[in-house]
Design an enzyme around this catalytic site. Sequence first.
Site, PDB file in Angstrom:
ATOM      1  N   LYS A 168      24.222  15.554   7.123  1.00 29.37           N
ATOM      2  CA  LYS A 168      24.230  16.970   6.784  1.00 29.37           C
ATOM      3  C   LYS A 168      25.472  17.342   5.945  1.00 29.37           C
ATOM      4  O   LYS A 168      26.415  16.543   5.830  1.00 29.37           O
ATOM      5  CB  LYS A 168      24.134  17.787   8.084  1.00 29.37           C
ATOM      6  CG  LYS A 168      22.780  17.592   8.793  1.00 29.37           C
ATOM      7  CD  LYS A 168      22.707  18.392  10.095  1.00 29.37           C
ATOM      8  CE  LYS A 168      21.339  18.265  10.751  1.00 29.37           C
ATOM      9  NZ  LYS A 168      21.261  19.009  12.038  1.00 29.37           N
ATOM     10  N   TYR A 205      12.588  22.620   8.984  1.00 27.22           N
ATOM     11  CA  TYR A 205      12.907  23.256  10.268  1.00 27.22           C
ATOM     12  C   TYR A 205      11.963  24.428  10.554  1.00 27.22           C
ATOM     13  O   TYR A 205      12.373  25.413  11.181  1.00 27.22           O
ATOM     14  CB  TYR A 205      14.368  23.718  10.261  1.00 27.22           C
ATOM     15  CG  TYR A 205      15.372  22.575  10.423  1.00 27.22           C
ATOM     16  CD1 TYR A 205      15.272  21.670  11.485  1.00 27.22           C
ATOM     17  CD2 TYR A 205      16.425  22.396   9.529  1.00 27.22           C
ATOM     18  CE1 TYR A 205      16.179  20.618  11.631  1.00 27.22           C
ATOM     19  CE2 TYR A 205      17.335  21.346   9.679  1.00 27.22           C
ATOM     20  CZ  TYR A 205      17.206  20.470  10.733  1.00 27.22           C
ATOM     21  OH  TYR A 205      18.094  19.429  10.895  1.00 27.22           O
ATOM     22  N   PHE A 247      19.256  31.776  15.005  1.00 32.18           N
ATOM     23  CA  PHE A 247      20.195  30.951  14.242  1.00 32.18           C
ATOM     24  C   PHE A 247      19.565  30.339  12.981  1.00 32.18           C
ATOM     25  O   PHE A 247      20.240  29.625  12.233  1.00 32.18           O
ATOM     26  CB  PHE A 247      20.793  29.851  15.132  1.00 32.18           C
ATOM     27  CG  PHE A 247      19.782  29.003  15.870  1.00 32.18           C
ATOM     28  CD1 PHE A 247      19.145  27.937  15.245  1.00 32.18           C
ATOM     29  CD2 PHE A 247      19.479  29.273  17.200  1.00 32.18           C
ATOM     30  CE1 PHE A 247      18.226  27.160  15.929  1.00 32.18           C
ATOM     31  CE2 PHE A 247      18.562  28.495  17.890  1.00 32.18           C
ATOM     32  CZ  PHE A 247      17.921  27.437  17.251  1.00 32.18           C
ATOM     33  N   ARG A 286      18.153   7.727  17.173  1.00 31.07           N
ATOM     34  CA  ARG A 286      18.356   8.948  17.984  1.00 31.07           C
ATOM     35  C   ARG A 286      19.420   8.703  19.060  1.00 31.07           C
ATOM     36  O   ARG A 286      20.229   9.573  19.363  1.00 31.07           O
ATOM     37  CB  ARG A 286      17.045   9.380  18.647  1.00 31.07           C
ATOM     38  CG  ARG A 286      15.995   9.927  17.696  1.00 31.07           C
ATOM     39  CD  ARG A 286      16.236  11.358  17.265  1.00 31.07           C
ATOM     40  NE  ARG A 286      16.056  12.327  18.320  1.00 31.07           N
ATOM     41  CZ  ARG A 286      16.075  13.640  18.125  1.00 31.07           C
ATOM     42  NH1 ARG A 286      16.273  14.142  16.906  1.00 31.07           N
ATOM     43  NH2 ARG A 286      15.933  14.469  19.120  1.00 31.07           N
ATOM     44  N   THR A 345      21.621  17.034  20.695  1.00 31.43           N
ATOM     45  CA  THR A 345      21.715  18.067  19.645  1.00 31.43           C
ATOM     46  C   THR A 345      23.061  18.798  19.689  1.00 31.43           C
ATOM     47  O   THR A 345      23.692  19.032  18.665  1.00 31.43           O
ATOM     48  CB  THR A 345      20.581  19.100  19.828  1.00 31.43           C
ATOM     49  OG1 THR A 345      19.349  18.395  19.963  1.00 31.43           O
ATOM     50  CG2 THR A 345      20.509  20.054  18.662  1.00 31.43           C
ATOM     51  N   ARG A 348      27.356  12.215  17.253  1.00 29.95           N
ATOM     52  CA  ARG A 348      27.643  13.650  17.409  1.00 29.95           C
ATOM     53  C   ARG A 348      28.860  13.897  18.301  1.00 29.95           C
ATOM     54  O   ARG A 348      29.654  14.802  18.050  1.00 29.95           O
ATOM     55  CB  ARG A 348      26.403  14.385  17.911  1.00 29.95           C
ATOM     56  CG  ARG A 348      25.400  14.641  16.775  1.00 29.95           C
ATOM     57  CD  ARG A 348      24.139  15.263  17.264  1.00 29.95           C
ATOM     58  NE  ARG A 348      23.254  15.681  16.180  1.00 29.95           N
ATOM     59  CZ  ARG A 348      21.949  15.828  16.320  1.00 29.95           C
ATOM     60  NH1 ARG A 348      21.359  15.582  17.480  1.00 29.95           N
ATOM     61  NH2 ARG A 348      21.210  16.231  15.303  1.00 29.95           N
ATOM     62  N   ASN A 390      26.195  19.849  13.243  1.00 33.70           N
ATOM     63  CA  ASN A 390      26.152  18.660  14.110  1.00 33.70           C
ATOM     64  C   ASN A 390      25.940  17.361  13.347  1.00 33.70           C
ATOM     65  O   ASN A 390      25.392  16.393  13.861  1.00 33.70           O
ATOM     66  CB  ASN A 390      25.155  18.848  15.263  1.00 33.70           C
ATOM     67  CG  ASN A 390      23.735  19.009  14.791  1.00 33.70           C
ATOM     68  OD1 ASN A 390      23.466  18.961  13.591  1.00 33.70           O
ATOM     69  ND2 ASN A 390      22.818  19.191  15.720  1.00 33.70           N
ATOM     70  N   HIS A 432      20.842  14.534  11.031  1.00 36.46           N
ATOM     71  CA  HIS A 432      19.470  14.731  11.516  1.00 36.46           C
ATOM     72  C   HIS A 432      18.806  13.367  11.604  1.00 36.46           C
ATOM     73  O   HIS A 432      19.009  12.523  10.732  1.00 36.46           O
ATOM     74  CB  HIS A 432      18.642  15.594  10.551  1.00 36.46           C
ATOM     75  CG  HIS A 432      17.167  15.406  10.744  1.00 36.46           C
ATOM     76  ND1 HIS A 432      16.469  16.022  11.757  1.00 36.46           N
ATOM     77  CD2 HIS A 432      16.270  14.615  10.106  1.00 36.46           C
ATOM     78  CE1 HIS A 432      15.198  15.632  11.707  1.00 36.46           C
ATOM     79  NE2 HIS A 432      15.056  14.776  10.702  1.00 36.46           N
ATOM     80  N   GLU A 442       8.463  13.148   7.609  1.00 30.77           N
ATOM     81  CA  GLU A 442       9.771  13.441   7.024  1.00 30.77           C
ATOM     82  C   GLU A 442      10.133  12.462   5.895  1.00 30.77           C
ATOM     83  O   GLU A 442      10.766  12.853   4.920  1.00 30.77           O
ATOM     84  CB  GLU A 442      10.836  13.438   8.117  1.00 30.77           C
ATOM     85  CG  GLU A 442      10.624  14.605   9.081  1.00 30.77           C
ATOM     86  CD  GLU A 442      11.645  14.682  10.202  1.00 30.77           C
ATOM     87  OE1 GLU A 442      11.695  15.723  10.867  1.00 30.77           O
ATOM     88  OE2 GLU A 442      12.397  13.702  10.419  1.00 30.77           O
TER      89      GLU A 442
END
Length: 148
Positions: free
Chosen positions: A9, A49, A57, A85, A91, A102, A112, A115, A126
């Site tokens: 990100k 998203y 948010f 993951r 998250t 994270r 964070n 993704h 995706e």
Amino acid sequence: MQTTLVLLKPDTVQRGLIGAIISRFENKGLKISWMKLVQLPKSIVEEHYDFLADKPFFPGILAYMTGSPVVAMAITGKDSIKTVRMLTGATNPTEALPGSIRWDFALSIDANIIHASDSEETAAKELKRFFSEWEIYSYEKISDKVVA
Ligand code: ATP
Ligand code: MG
């Protein structure tokens, strides 16, 4: 063998953490299959998203994800969806386990760091969202033979 979609990100790019995070995947024995630095249009982030569209948010996510470039990567390896993951962590970085990306690099759920696709179905969708047909290829790494 599975392939999963990872986005580093904007905070990862801005903080100069691209290499540190890619190392986590390489050190685990996973293969970076495809990778690019891209500035995401609002429409792609809205699609990505869409399940959060009614959350308070959501405007913050849109601003964050379109604020500067991200690195989009396809990561291949044995059980790569679950493995990535697990390496990524929960998250909310305050709930992520020490040693996860994270926990080690992020302070807040709003920024964070990363993704990662959460299922085979999501990964397929995706990967198509972020990579065009002409960008998709496969190549062999010598390490493929020793890590699987
Ligand atoms: P990602 O999809 O980004 O990998 P995730 O699968 O761990 O994260 P999701 O539930 O899919 O979590 O949420 C997507 C993103 O929305 C999160 O990464 C986070 O940036 C943001 N988000 C989720 N819940 C919250 C929240 N309560 N407050 C602020 N942002 C949130
Ligand atoms: Mg998610």
